[in-house]
Design an enzyme around this catalytic site. Structure first.
Site, PDB file in Angstrom:
ATOM      1  N   GLU A  25       0.841  -1.198   0.000  1.00 41.34           N
ATOM      2  CA  GLU A  25       0.000   0.000   0.000  1.00 41.34           C
ATOM      3  C   GLU A  25       0.877   1.250   0.000  1.00 41.34           C
ATOM      4  O   GLU A  25       1.792   1.371   0.798  1.00 41.34           O
ATOM      5  CB  GLU A  25      -0.912  -0.013   1.239  1.00 41.34           C
ATOM      6  CG  GLU A  25      -1.921   1.105   1.259  1.00 41.34           C
ATOM      7  CD  GLU A  25      -2.601   1.262  -0.103  1.00 41.34           C
ATOM      8  OE1 GLU A  25      -3.294   0.333  -0.536  1.00 41.34           O
ATOM      9  OE2 GLU A  25      -2.408   2.319  -0.746  1.00 41.34           O
TER      10      GLU A  25
ATOM     11  N   LYS B  77       8.221  -1.598  -2.419  1.00 44.69           N
ATOM     12  CA  LYS B  77       7.608  -0.804  -1.349  1.00 44.69           C
ATOM     13  C   LYS B  77       8.683  -0.192  -0.442  1.00 44.69           C
ATOM     14  O   LYS B  77       8.669   1.008  -0.143  1.00 44.69           O
ATOM     15  CB  LYS B  77       6.645  -1.691  -0.547  1.00 44.69           C
ATOM     16  CG  LYS B  77       6.029  -1.024   0.660  1.00 44.69           C
ATOM     17  CD  LYS B  77       5.170   0.152   0.289  1.00 44.69           C
ATOM     18  CE  LYS B  77       5.003   1.078   1.457  1.00 44.69           C
ATOM     19  NZ  LYS B  77       4.223   2.248   1.212  1.00 44.69           N
TER      20      LYS B  77
ATOM     21  N   CYS C 289       6.270   4.843   9.004  1.00 45.95           N
ATOM     22  CA  CYS C 289       6.855   4.047   7.901  1.00 45.95           C
ATOM     23  C   CYS C 289       8.317   4.318   7.582  1.00 45.95           C
ATOM     24  O   CYS C 289       9.118   3.391   7.513  1.00 45.95           O
ATOM     25  CB  CYS C 289       6.022   4.260   6.646  1.00 45.95           C
ATOM     26  SG  CYS C 289       4.361   3.588   6.813  1.00 45.95           S
TER      27      CYS C 289
HETATM   28  P1  NAD Z   1      -1.700  -0.172  12.729  1.00 47.39           P
HETATM   29  O1  NAD Z   1      -0.846  -0.457  13.907  1.00 47.39           O
HETATM   30  O2  NAD Z   1      -2.474   1.103  12.648  1.00 47.39           O
HETATM   31  O3  NAD Z   1      -2.768  -1.366  12.530  1.00 47.39           O
HETATM   32  C1  NAD Z   1      -2.435  -2.719  12.612  1.00 47.39           C
HETATM   33  C2  NAD Z   1      -3.603  -3.449  13.288  1.00 47.39           C
HETATM   34  O4  NAD Z   1      -3.386  -4.855  13.193  1.00 47.39           O
HETATM   35  C3  NAD Z   1      -3.748  -3.138  14.780  1.00 47.39           C
HETATM   36  O5  NAD Z   1      -5.029  -2.593  15.034  1.00 47.39           O
HETATM   37  C4  NAD Z   1      -3.559  -4.518  15.465  1.00 47.39           C
HETATM   38  O6  NAD Z   1      -4.394  -4.703  16.596  1.00 47.39           O
HETATM   39  C5  NAD Z   1      -3.950  -5.469  14.349  1.00 47.39           C
HETATM   40  N1  NAD Z   1      -3.417  -6.827  14.503  1.00 47.39           N
HETATM   41  C6  NAD Z   1      -2.136  -7.216  14.749  1.00 47.39           C
HETATM   42  N2  NAD Z   1      -2.048  -8.555  14.779  1.00 47.39           N
HETATM   43  C7  NAD Z   1      -3.288  -9.041  14.544  1.00 47.39           C
HETATM   44  C8  NAD Z   1      -3.827 -10.350  14.439  1.00 47.39           C
HETATM   45  N3  NAD Z   1      -3.054 -11.440  14.564  1.00 47.39           N
HETATM   46  N4  NAD Z   1      -5.158 -10.484  14.222  1.00 47.39           N
HETATM   47  C9  NAD Z   1      -5.952  -9.399  14.088  1.00 47.39           C
HETATM   48  N5  NAD Z   1      -5.491  -8.132  14.159  1.00 47.39           N
HETATM   49  C10 NAD Z   1      -4.168  -7.950  14.385  1.00 47.39           C
HETATM   50  O7  NAD Z   1      -0.746  -0.305  11.459  1.00 47.39           O
HETATM   51  P2  NAD Z   1      -0.888   0.446  10.041  1.00 47.39           P
HETATM   52  O8  NAD Z   1      -0.360   1.829  10.132  1.00 47.39           O
HETATM   53  O9  NAD Z   1      -2.246   0.199   9.503  1.00 47.39           O
HETATM   54  O10 NAD Z   1       0.178  -0.390   9.184  1.00 47.39           O
HETATM   55  C11 NAD Z   1      -0.077  -1.733   8.792  1.00 47.39           C
HETATM   56  C12 NAD Z   1       0.976  -2.142   7.785  1.00 47.39           C
HETATM   57  O11 NAD Z   1       0.867  -1.311   6.611  1.00 47.39           O
HETATM   58  C13 NAD Z   1       2.423  -1.990   8.262  1.00 47.39           C
HETATM   59  O12 NAD Z   1       3.190  -3.037   7.709  1.00 47.39           O
HETATM   60  C14 NAD Z   1       2.853  -0.655   7.666  1.00 47.39           C
HETATM   61  O13 NAD Z   1       4.233  -0.598   7.461  1.00 47.39           O
HETATM   62  C15 NAD Z   1       2.117  -0.666   6.343  1.00 47.39           C
HETATM   63  N6  NAD Z   1       1.819   0.668   5.797  1.00 47.39           N
HETATM   64  C16 NAD Z   1       1.418   1.689   6.604  1.00 47.39           C
HETATM   65  C17 NAD Z   1       1.095   2.928   6.054  1.00 47.39           C
HETATM   66  C18 NAD Z   1       0.652   4.073   6.918  1.00 47.39           C
HETATM   67  O14 NAD Z   1       0.577   5.175   6.399  1.00 47.39           O
HETATM   68  N7  NAD Z   1       0.350   3.880   8.182  1.00 47.39           N
HETATM   69  C19 NAD Z   1       1.164   3.112   4.670  1.00 47.39           C
HETATM   70  C20 NAD Z   1       1.553   2.025   3.867  1.00 47.39           C
HETATM   71  C21 NAD Z   1       1.885   0.815   4.437  1.00 47.39           C
HETATM   72  C1  UDX Z   2       4.699   7.628   3.644  1.00 42.57           C
HETATM   73  C2  UDX Z   2       4.723   7.514   2.115  1.00 42.57           C
HETATM   74  O1  UDX Z   2       4.565   8.819   1.544  1.00 42.57           O
HETATM   75  C3  UDX Z   2       3.611   6.597   1.641  1.00 42.57           C
HETATM   76  O2  UDX Z   2       3.691   6.415   0.240  1.00 42.57           O
HETATM   77  C4  UDX Z   2       3.751   5.264   2.340  1.00 42.57           C
HETATM   78  O3  UDX Z   2       2.707   4.397   1.933  1.00 42.57           O
HETATM   79  C5  UDX Z   2       3.732   5.431   3.846  1.00 42.57           C
HETATM   80  O4  UDX Z   2       4.783   6.343   4.237  1.00 42.57           O
HETATM   81  P1  UDX Z   2       3.263   9.019   5.391  1.00 42.57           P
HETATM   82  O5  UDX Z   2       4.354   8.654   6.340  1.00 42.57           O
HETATM   83  O6  UDX Z   2       1.856   8.757   5.790  1.00 42.57           O
HETATM   84  O7  UDX Z   2       3.474   8.257   3.993  1.00 42.57           O
HETATM   85  O8  UDX Z   2       3.346  10.574   5.028  1.00 42.57           O
HETATM   86  P2  UDX Z   2       4.344  11.448   4.117  1.00 42.57           P
HETATM   87  O9  UDX Z   2       3.534  12.461   3.421  1.00 42.57           O
HETATM   88  O10 UDX Z   2       5.223  10.626   3.279  1.00 42.57           O
HETATM   89  O11 UDX Z   2       5.214  12.220   5.203  1.00 42.57           O
HETATM   90  C6  UDX Z   2       6.157  11.544   6.008  1.00 42.57           C
HETATM   91  C7  UDX Z   2       6.946  12.565   6.814  1.00 42.57           C
HETATM   92  O12 UDX Z   2       7.789  13.338   5.968  1.00 42.57           O
HETATM   93  C8  UDX Z   2       6.060  13.568   7.565  1.00 42.57           C
HETATM   94  O13 UDX Z   2       6.619  13.819   8.838  1.00 42.57           O
HETATM   95  C9  UDX Z   2       6.135  14.806   6.691  1.00 42.57           C
HETATM   96  O14 UDX Z   2       5.910  16.002   7.402  1.00 42.57           O
HETATM   97  C10 UDX Z   2       7.568  14.715   6.184  1.00 42.57           C
HETATM   98  N1  UDX Z   2       7.782  15.437   4.919  1.00 42.57           N
HETATM   99  C11 UDX Z   2       7.123  15.063   3.788  1.00 42.57           C
HETATM  100  C12 UDX Z   2       8.691  16.481   4.877  1.00 42.57           C
HETATM  101  O15 UDX Z   2       9.303  16.849   5.899  1.00 42.57           O
HETATM  102  N2  UDX Z   2       8.904  17.121   3.686  1.00 42.57           N
HETATM  103  C13 UDX Z   2       8.269  16.770   2.533  1.00 42.57           C
HETATM  104  O16 UDX Z   2       8.533  17.388   1.491  1.00 42.57           O
HETATM  105  C14 UDX Z   2       7.345  15.691   2.590  1.00 42.57           C
END
Ligand code: NAD
Ligand code: UDX
Length: 474
Positions: free
Chosen positions: A172, A227, A283
């Site tokens: 994602e 990713k 991330c």
């Molecule tokens: P998060 O911590 O917000 O959510 C994860 C959820 O999974 C939690 O609510 C937890 O309780 C649940 N969970 C864990 N083990 C479980 C199990 N065995 N059964 C059921 N539920 C379970 O995490 P997130 O930010 O959504 O990130 C999830 C993944 O996506 C990570 O690998 C992260 O690196 C990736 N990712 C995050 C973002 C972002 O912007 N947050 C963007 C892209 C990818």
């Molecule tokens: C990032 C990636 O952008 C996204 O594609 C991936 O799926 C998850 O990680 P996110 O961490 O949610 O997303 O936000 P992002 O907009 O990338 O910002 C990350 C950090 O960088 C923030 O603290 C933001 O303030 C900072 N940032 C971003 C800067 O300081 N300068 C910039 O120009 C852009």
């Protein structure tokens, strides 16, 4: 094996990715039943909040999507096994934080939650199930998931057919704060896998709203590695511009002008060139450290050191802000009151994971400051967890050294302060009435703008001094 179109999807993990991603799939595919499951009961209760005001995450536009799909073909539940049994596709979208102990501690991803999911899937799945890695994972994790899914589950004579599985990677790329837009109009959707039918079944879901040319199909390992690499490249740009910001401050240049000048070169591009207090979020740091770990594992120390420097520069950037504030305020902030505007790691989210504000606030508290913290979406309970300190309440109780108060208004936050620090670029911090705010502060008062949101002349006209990140003095 011929795979028919998905009718029922289960997503394990109702977090920042699982919740919005599945909400958009359900919204765009009304014929598919989507169930998002989580072990965390409070989170599921919040996702089911009837009036949509207590959803567990803040994301612009999310409430409208949930309102359309929830109860129709989108469900949030704690019945994990049940949802897996009735699904023909299972997304794994659980947390993959950095390992805290053991081999690879501080760098490698902790895959215990992913492994637990795979074990539960093999136990509960019926028939053929496509298992999709949505979490960000180290390259070759799919091999480990496959190994678990290949463990025979049913007794040979039980009469029940053994389930079969295909594993895909579908990372994602959404960013928080723009998740709904990113999901509805993605730059690309990436699907990695060797089972062509499974790949096409997943592509068919996205093709309900994503143009065909934006759905990329690759090998499993390329998808997993893309990713980590995408995040590393994005973070690298931020560390690069932050390094230039420091040079600008030292030389009298202005990082905004430099960013504009280099960003107009089509080969460089203008996005992700905003200097700031260092990148936060769940991330970037985690994923680069994971990349560094992988490079060491594959005996590529030079490559590991190269990427590690992106994280090291970011830590330096986060650390230098508090130092600079202390130096500017005559070398001490002990017993002085300071306002912090913005605690989220970026605007339009309530997420504080790895927020630079945590490090900066922590360092100022260590120096004995009294902090009045304002953020439009972050709850005071979350700040309390992040700072490992309870707040003082009401404002009149904000006394002594190393104390903090949560302010619900900006006016409340700036009462009697020697300085305002802007740490998140919330829209509402862009057009503040500095003349009015200056009258509430203690002269000589400073504004430290780490996000380029103020107009310096307005600050100066209000009789305040201003420091902007990346701007050198003449
Ligand atoms: P998060 O911590 O917000 O959510 C994860 C959820 O999974 C939690 O609510 C937890 O309780 C649940 N969970 C864990 N083990 C479980 C199990 N065995 N059964 C059921 N539920 C379970 O995490 P997130 O930010 O959504 O990130 C999830 C993944 O996506 C990570 O690998 C992260 O690196 C990736 N990712 C995050 C973002 C972002 O912007 N947050 C963007 C892209 C990818
Ligand atoms: C990032 C990636 O952008 C996204 O594609 C991936 O799926 C998850 O990680 P996110 O961490 O949610 O997303 O936000 P992002 O907009 O990338 O910002 C990350 C950090 O960088 C923030 O603290 C933001 O303030 C900072 N940032 C971003 C800067 O300081 N300068 C910039 O120009 C852009």
């Amino acid at each position: 094996m011929m795979i028919s179109p998905a009718k029922s999807i289960c997503c394990i993990g109702a977090g920042y990715v699982g919740g919005p991603t599945m909400a958009v799939i359900a919204d765009r595919c009304p014929d598919i039943e989507v169930t998002v499951v989580d072990l965390n009961e409070d989170r599921i209760t919040a996702w089911n909040d009837p009036d949509l005001t207590k959803l567990p995450i803040y994301e612009p536009g999310l409430d409208a999507v949930i309102a359309r799909a929830r109860g129709r073909n989108l469900f949030f539940s704690t019945s994990v096994s049940e949802a897996i049994s009735s699904a023909d596709m299972v997304f794994i979208s659980v947390n993959t934080p950095t390992k805290k102990k053991g081999i690879g501690a501080g760098q490698a991803s902790d895959l215990r939650w992913v492994e637990a999911c795979a074990r539960q899937v093999v136990e509960c799945a019926k028939g053929h199930t496509v298992v999709i890695e949505k979490s960000t994972l180290p390259v070759r994790t799919a091999a480990a998931i496959k190994a678990i899914l290949d463990i025979p589950q049913r007794q040979p004579n039980s009469g029940e057919p053994s389930p079969t599985f295909s594993v895909l990677s579908n990372p994602e790329f959404l960013a928080e704060g723009t998740a709904i837009r990113d999901l509805e109009q993605p730059d690309r959707v990436l699907i990695g896998g060797e089972d062509k039918d499974a790949v096409e079944a997943l592509a068919a879901i996205y093709s309900n709203w994503v143009p065909t040319n934006k759905i990329l199909r690759t090998k499993l390992w390329s998808s997993e590695l893309s990713k980590l690499t995408a995040n590393a490249f994005l973070a690298q740009r931020i560390s690069s511009i932050n390094s230039v910001a420091a040079l600008c401050e030292a030389t009298g240049a202005d990082v905004r002008e430099v960013a504009l000048a280099i960003g107009t070169d089509r080969r460089i591009g203008s996005e992700f060139l905003h200097a700031g207090p260092g990148f936060g979020g769940s991330c970037f740091k985690k994923d680069i450290l994971n990349l560094v770990y992988l490079c060491h594992h594959f005996n590529l120390p030079e490559v590991a050191n190269y990427w590690n420097q992106v994280v090291a520069l970011n830590a330096w950037q986060q650390n230098r802000i508090a130092d600079l504030v202390v130096q500017t305020l005559f070398g001490t902030v002990t017993g002085k009151r300071l306002a912090i505007l913005g605690f989220a790691f970026k605007a339009d989210t309530n997420d504080t994971r790895e927020s630079p504000a945590i490090r900066i606030a922590h360092d100022l508290l260590e120096e004995g400051a009294q902090l009045a913290i304002h953020d439009p979406k972050v709850a005071p309970e979350q700040i309390s967890v992040d700072l490992q300190k309870k707040p003082c309440h009401p404002l009149s109780d904000l006394k002594g050294e190393g104390t903090w108060h949560f302010s619900t208004t900006i006016e409340d936050a700036v009462q009697g302060v020697d300085a305002v620090l802007i740490l998140t670029e919330w829209e509402q911090y862009r057009n503040l009435n500095w003349l009015k705010l200056a009258s509430l502060m203690r002269a000589p008062a400073w504004v430290f703008d780490t996000r380029s949101v103020v107009t310096p002349t307005e600050i100066a006209d209000a009789g305040l001094r201003v420091w902007r990140l990346g701007e050198g003095s003449e």
